[in-house]
Write a protein that holds these residues in place. Structure first.
Motif, PDB file in Angstrom:
ATOM      1  N   THR A   1     -33.563  33.291  25.587  1.00  0.00           N
ATOM      2  CA  THR A   1     -32.680  34.460  25.672  1.00  0.00           C
ATOM      3  C   THR A   1     -33.332  35.750  25.189  1.00  0.00           C
ATOM      4  O   THR A   1     -32.849  36.827  25.493  1.00  0.00           O
ATOM      5  N   GLY A   2     -34.390  35.636  24.385  1.00  0.00           N
ATOM      6  CA  GLY A   2     -35.042  36.819  23.827  1.00  0.00           C
ATOM      7  C   GLY A   2     -34.319  37.394  22.621  1.00  0.00           C
ATOM      8  O   GLY A   2     -34.724  38.410  22.067  1.00  0.00           O
ATOM      9  N   SER A   3     -33.250  36.740  22.166  1.00  0.00           N
ATOM     10  CA  SER A   3     -32.494  37.250  21.023  1.00  0.00           C
ATOM     11  C   SER A   3     -32.940  36.555  19.727  1.00  0.00           C
ATOM     12  O   SER A   3     -33.471  35.449  19.760  1.00  0.00           O
ATOM     13  N   PRO A   4     -32.708  37.220  18.585  1.00  0.00           N
ATOM     14  CA  PRO A   4     -33.078  36.627  17.294  1.00  0.00           C
ATOM     15  C   PRO A   4     -32.267  35.364  17.022  1.00  0.00           C
ATOM     16  O   PRO A   4     -31.081  35.302  17.337  1.00  0.00           O
ATOM     17  N   LYS A   5     -32.927  34.342  16.452  1.00  0.00           N
ATOM     18  CA  LYS A   5     -32.253  33.084  16.135  1.00  0.00           C
ATOM     19  C   LYS A   5     -32.097  32.871  14.636  1.00  0.00           C
ATOM     20  O   LYS A   5     -31.047  32.452  14.181  1.00  0.00           O
ATOM     21  N   ALA A   6     -33.182  33.111  13.895  1.00  0.00           N
ATOM     22  CA  ALA A   6     -33.157  32.811  12.461  1.00  0.00           C
ATOM     23  C   ALA A   6     -34.294  33.540  11.774  1.00  0.00           C
ATOM     24  O   ALA A   6     -35.246  33.988  12.413  1.00  0.00           O
TER      25      ALA A   6
ATOM     26  N   GLY B   1     -42.444  26.150   6.647  1.00  0.00           N
ATOM     27  CA  GLY B   1     -41.476  27.222   6.835  1.00  0.00           C
ATOM     28  C   GLY B   1     -40.057  26.695   6.807  1.00  0.00           C
ATOM     29  O   GLY B   1     -39.766  25.672   7.418  1.00  0.00           O
ATOM     30  N   LYS B   2     -39.196  27.416   6.076  1.00  0.00           N
ATOM     31  CA  LYS B   2     -37.788  27.005   6.009  1.00  0.00           C
ATOM     32  C   LYS B   2     -36.888  28.116   6.517  1.00  0.00           C
ATOM     33  O   LYS B   2     -37.216  29.302   6.438  1.00  0.00           O
ATOM     34  N   ILE B   3     -35.732  27.708   7.015  1.00  0.00           N
ATOM     35  CA  ILE B   3     -34.743  28.654   7.517  1.00  0.00           C
ATOM     36  C   ILE B   3     -34.024  29.276   6.317  1.00  0.00           C
ATOM     37  O   ILE B   3     -33.452  28.560   5.500  1.00  0.00           O
ATOM     38  N   ILE B   4     -34.078  30.608   6.224  1.00  0.00           N
ATOM     39  CA  ILE B   4     -33.390  31.288   5.123  1.00  0.00           C
ATOM     40  C   ILE B   4     -32.173  32.067   5.606  1.00  0.00           C
ATOM     41  O   ILE B   4     -31.352  32.484   4.805  1.00  0.00           O
ATOM     42  N   LYS B   5     -32.063  32.264   6.929  1.00  0.00           N
ATOM     43  CA  LYS B   5     -30.887  32.935   7.485  1.00  0.00           C
ATOM     44  C   LYS B   5     -30.760  32.555   8.955  1.00  0.00           C
ATOM     45  O   LYS B   5     -31.737  32.578   9.694  1.00  0.00           O
ATOM     46  N   VAL B   6     -29.559  32.196   9.356  1.00  0.00           N
ATOM     47  CA  VAL B   6     -29.274  31.899  10.753  1.00  0.00           C
ATOM     48  C   VAL B   6     -28.658  33.142  11.377  1.00  0.00           C
ATOM     49  O   VAL B   6     -27.778  33.767  10.786  1.00  0.00           O
ATOM     50  N   THR B   7     -29.129  33.517  12.560  1.00  0.00           N
ATOM     51  CA  THR B   7     -28.620  34.684  13.269  1.00  0.00           C
ATOM     52  C   THR B   7     -27.863  34.195  14.503  1.00  0.00           C
ATOM     53  O   THR B   7     -28.459  33.962  15.548  1.00  0.00           O
ATOM     54  N   PRO B   8     -26.534  34.008  14.384  1.00  0.00           N
ATOM     55  CA  PRO B   8     -25.782  33.457  15.520  1.00  0.00           C
ATOM     56  C   PRO B   8     -25.603  34.475  16.645  1.00  0.00           C
ATOM     57  O   PRO B   8     -25.574  35.678  16.416  1.00  0.00           O
ATOM     58  N   ARG B   9     -25.543  33.952  17.854  1.00  0.00           N
ATOM     59  CA  ARG B   9     -25.232  34.795  19.005  1.00  0.00           C
ATOM     60  C   ARG B   9     -23.765  35.191  18.937  1.00  0.00           C
ATOM     61  O   ARG B   9     -22.934  34.436  18.414  1.00  0.00           O
ATOM     62  N   PRO B  10     -23.399  36.353  19.475  1.00  0.00           N
ATOM     63  CA  PRO B  10     -21.989  36.751  19.505  1.00  0.00           C
ATOM     64  C   PRO B  10     -21.143  35.710  20.246  1.00  0.00           C
ATOM     65  O   PRO B  10     -21.536  35.219  21.301  1.00  0.00           O
ATOM     66  N   GLY B  11     -20.013  35.355  19.657  1.00  0.00           N
ATOM     67  CA  GLY B  11     -19.107  34.394  20.257  1.00  0.00           C
ATOM     68  C   GLY B  11     -19.535  32.945  20.095  1.00  0.00           C
ATOM     69  O   GLY B  11     -18.966  32.048  20.702  1.00  0.00           O
ATOM     70  N   TYR B  12     -20.540  32.715  19.293  1.00  0.00           N
ATOM     71  CA  TYR B  12     -21.082  31.368  19.113  1.00  0.00           C
ATOM     72  C   TYR B  12     -20.954  30.974  17.640  1.00  0.00           C
ATOM     73  O   TYR B  12     -21.383  31.708  16.765  1.00  0.00           O
ATOM     74  N   THR B  13     -20.383  29.802  17.378  1.00  0.00           N
ATOM     75  CA  THR B  13     -20.303  29.294  16.010  1.00  0.00           C
ATOM     76  C   THR B  13     -21.557  28.482  15.733  1.00  0.00           C
ATOM     77  O   THR B  13     -21.815  27.485  16.425  1.00  0.00           O
ATOM     78  N   PRO B  14     -22.364  28.905  14.774  1.00  0.00           N
ATOM     79  CA  PRO B  14     -23.627  28.193  14.537  1.00  0.00           C
ATOM     80  C   PRO B  14     -23.408  26.777  14.009  1.00  0.00           C
ATOM     81  O   PRO B  14     -22.474  26.522  13.255  1.00  0.00           O
ATOM     82  N   GLN B  15     -24.266  25.893  14.431  1.00  0.00           N
ATOM     83  CA  GLN B  15     -24.253  24.516  13.958  1.00  0.00           C
ATOM     84  C   GLN B  15     -24.735  24.508  12.509  1.00  0.00           C
ATOM     85  O   GLN B  15     -25.717  25.153  12.184  1.00  0.00           O
TER      86      GLN B  15
END
Length: 150
Positions: A36-41, A55-69
């Protein structure tokens, strides 16, 4: 005197070329979705005591209208039912001496529950990395671009 000037000029040239800094992956990176080219995390990469990188995930960047898992539900052990936030998704990367490349790593896609071999190429200025996740041989995989966020 000429030797000192030559040495100083060489050092300053290396300093500003970016090649001195480009060999360290440590820092915070914005993961960009290759579809999609959009930021993920945001991923924080650190050097481990054994000189590999993780590397660890420190922030999840959800897409608009999407509830992150929130959990890695379909993931193999030791990731099964672990929180995605704070998860080490990248492990074991080793620097290839004399290059901006890192190899022999593993990366997990916590949304799909799949683990891949991984290698990374860091740009000459150290601000962009290309992560290649693959199965068996590099040609059987896909790449993501991550941008330095710090």
């Amino acid at each position: 005197m000429k030797n000192n000037i030559l040495l100083t000029t060489t050092f300053v040239g290396l300093l500003f070329s970016g090649s001195v800094f480009a060999q360290d992956l440590s820092g915070t990176w914005q993961q960009i979705d290759d579809k999609t080219g959009s930021p993920k995390a945001l991923i924080e990469i650190r050097q481990e005591a054994n000189n590999t990188y993780a590397g660890k995930i420190i922030k999840v960047t959800p897409r608009p209208g999407y509830t992150p898992q929130k959990l890695c539900n379909n993931c193999p052990a030791p990731y099964t039912n672990k929180a995605i936030l704070g998860m080490d998704v990248l492990t074991g990367l080793k620097h290839v001496e004399g290059t901006n490349n890192y190899e022999k790593g593993r990366v997990i896609d916590p949304l799909a529950g799949k683990v891949y071999d991984a290698k990374v190429k860091l740009s000459a200025n150290g601000k962009r990395l290309t992560l290649r996740g693959y199965v068996g041989i590099s040609a059987l995989g896909r790449s993501q671009t991550w941008l330095r966020a710090d």
